[in-house]
Write a protein that holds these residues in place. Structure first.
Motif, PDB file in Angstrom:
ATOM      1  N   ASN A  50       0.799  -1.221   0.000  1.00 19.71           N
ATOM      2  CA  ASN A  50       0.000   0.000   0.000  1.00 19.71           C
ATOM      3  C   ASN A  50       0.833   1.274   0.000  1.00 19.71           C
ATOM      4  OD1 ASN A  50      -2.225  -1.618   0.034  1.00 19.71           O
ATOM      5  ND2 ASN A  50      -2.851  -1.142   2.121  1.00 19.71           N
ATOM      6  N   ASN A  51       1.969   1.254   0.672  1.00 16.63           N
ATOM      7  CA  ASN A  51       2.793   2.463   0.768  1.00 16.63           C
ATOM      8  C   ASN A  51       4.086   2.378  -0.032  1.00 16.63           C
ATOM      9  OD1 ASN A  51       1.012   3.845   2.577  1.00 16.63           O
ATOM     10  ND2 ASN A  51       1.743   2.519   4.223  1.00 16.63           N
ATOM     11  N   GLU A  53       6.309   2.446  -3.667  1.00 15.14           N
ATOM     12  CA  GLU A  53       6.283   3.123  -4.962  1.00 15.14           C
ATOM     13  C   GLU A  53       6.138   2.066  -6.050  1.00 15.14           C
ATOM     14  OE1 GLU A  53       6.285   6.338  -5.739  1.00 15.14           O
ATOM     15  OE2 GLU A  53       6.169   6.844  -3.602  1.00 15.14           O
ATOM     16  N   LYS A  57      -0.461  -2.069  -6.567  1.00 16.29           N
ATOM     17  CA  LYS A  57      -1.152  -1.932  -5.290  1.00 16.29           C
ATOM     18  C   LYS A  57      -2.620  -1.633  -5.560  1.00 16.29           C
ATOM     19  CE  LYS A  57       0.688   2.769  -4.630  1.00 16.29           C
ATOM     20  NZ  LYS A  57       1.458   3.604  -3.682  1.00 16.29           N
ATOM     21  N   ASP A  59      -5.278  -0.644  -3.052  1.00 16.34           N
ATOM     22  CA  ASP A  59      -5.957  -0.171  -1.844  1.00 16.34           C
ATOM     23  C   ASP A  59      -7.086   0.795  -2.210  1.00 16.34           C
ATOM     24  OD1 ASP A  59      -4.026   1.587  -2.802  1.00 16.34           O
ATOM     25  OD2 ASP A  59      -3.493   2.345  -0.823  1.00 16.34           O
ATOM     26  N   ASN A 100       2.180  -3.321   8.557  1.00 18.28           N
ATOM     27  CA  ASN A 100       1.222  -2.713   9.473  1.00 18.28           C
ATOM     28  C   ASN A 100       1.095  -3.561  10.733  1.00 18.28           C
ATOM     29  OD1 ASN A 100      -0.754  -0.972  10.453  1.00 18.28           O
ATOM     30  ND2 ASN A 100      -2.409  -2.038   9.407  1.00 18.28           N
TER      31      ASN A 100
END
Length: 358
Positions: A50-51, A53, A57, A59, A100
């Motif tokens: 999700n985070n 580059e 992804k 999300d 996470n």
């Protein structure tokens, strides 16, 4: 009167705490393994990308349209296969992504899977950054160190030996590497047989590291029919050459399971062949080659597009990944089947219930 109220309040609080304790006890007692560690690609990713580059992804809607909390980074409309296996194992919650872990209990496991990741470190990098298999192992080493610090070396070793390890990776070593000769040189360096062998050798090395870190029960998932993935909106036919090249990997992965089970007396491995499950219309799927959502050039759903309404009739959610219905079916059969053409040499349920391996 005030004294009575306080007494009732305390009694109610005690009852609530006892109920919570009983629930926790039952959940722990019903869990077939204390922990689950997941390695792989977008078929198992639950938010690690999700985070990053990367174009790999998801999300955003319509991904997660049927998941209780909406989009999470899972590459499907609801649960993926490992989510369903987690439920079948009786674990209380889905395993959190490594990216996470805030507030998560790492003793129950970690999901390291990353969309577009492969066994080889360059696989999928045409889409951007990913967490390849080597990095996933490196992150697992860090988690094992934390578990050892918390429990002590011997207790940690005992705990990790009871866990289930799930490895589903390799698709991107073909789809986002070997099958893209304009971007990667692997197809000019290796014959299909040589390439499959190279991937298996690398994977075997990583499995040895996992074993050194405590893994004793490991599930290895084979590749889907790579030539039948709906890469464009029109194509209905399969590329049998790509299918055959993926099957070379599967054959060697199954041989690796045989070899490891024979040579490593204190470890058990099983092979899951997903190709024998969802491509059979007898399971109720009407659309085997079509995708449920409108896709972009990378094969993932365009944001905020309305997907098909009859999602349970589709095998494919987007141009690469299965629907929740297909994922649940694959997981359930893999967990319970007695057909060794699907789960070899045994199924997931029997693997986790085998006598403890030290």
């Amino acid at each position: 009167m005030a004294s009575e109220s306080r007494t009732l309040l305390v009694l109610a609080l005690v009852i609530l705490l006892v109920a919570i304790a009983i629930r926790q006890y039952c959940l722990q007692r019903n869990s077939q393994v204390p922990c689950l560690f997941i390695f792989g690609d977008s078929l198992s990713d639950s938010g690690n990308n999700n985070n990053l580059e990367t174009d790999a992804k998801v999300d955003y809607l319509p991904y997660g349209i049927d998941f209780p909390t909406g989009p999470t980074g899972r590459y499907t409309n609801g649960r993926n296969a490992i989510d369903k296996i987690t439920e079948l194992l009786g674990l209380e919650d889905f395993i959190p992504p490594f990216a996470n872990l805030s507030g998560s209990d790492i003793l129950k496991g970690v999901n390291y899977a990353s969309g577009s990741a492969g066994i080889r470190k360059e696989s999928g990098t045409n889409l951007g950054t990913n967490i390849n298999m080597g990095l996933q192992i490196y992150f697992h080493m860090a988690i094992v160190s934390q578990i050892s610090a918390r429990l002590g070396f011997h207790k940690a070793k005992r705990h990790l030996s009871k866990c289930l390890y799930y490895v589903n990776i390799g698709t991107n070593d073909y789809e986002q590497n070997y099958f893209l000769p304009d971007l990667f040189d692997t197809s000019s360096k290796y014959t299909p047989e040589e390439y499959a062998k190279d991937l298996i050798n690398r994977l075997s090395h990583y499995l040895q590291i996992l074993r050194n870190l405590g893994a004793r029960k490991t599930v290895l998932v084979g590749l889907d029919r790579l030539g039948c993935i709906p890469k464009d909106e029109i194509g209905e036919s399969c590329d049998e050459k790509q299918n055959a090249e993926g099957f070379l990997f599967n054959d060697q992965l199954k041989s690796l399971v045989d070899e490891h089970n024979k040579l490593l007396s204190n470890s058990k491995f099983i092979f899951i062949n997903t190709t024998a499950i969802v491509h059979d219309k007898s399971h109720g799927f009407t659309y085997i080659h079509d995708a449920c959502c409108l896709r972009n050039k990378d094969g993932v759903c365009d944001p905020n597009q309305t997907p098909c309404q009859n999602r349970s009739e589709y095998v494919y959610w987007d141009g690469i990944h299965g629907t929740e219905a297909a994922n649940v079916l694959t997981a359930t059969i893999s967990y319970n089947t007695s057909d060794t053409a699907i789960a070899y040499p045994t199924n997931i349920r029997k693997l986790v219930h085998q006598k403890e391996i030290n």
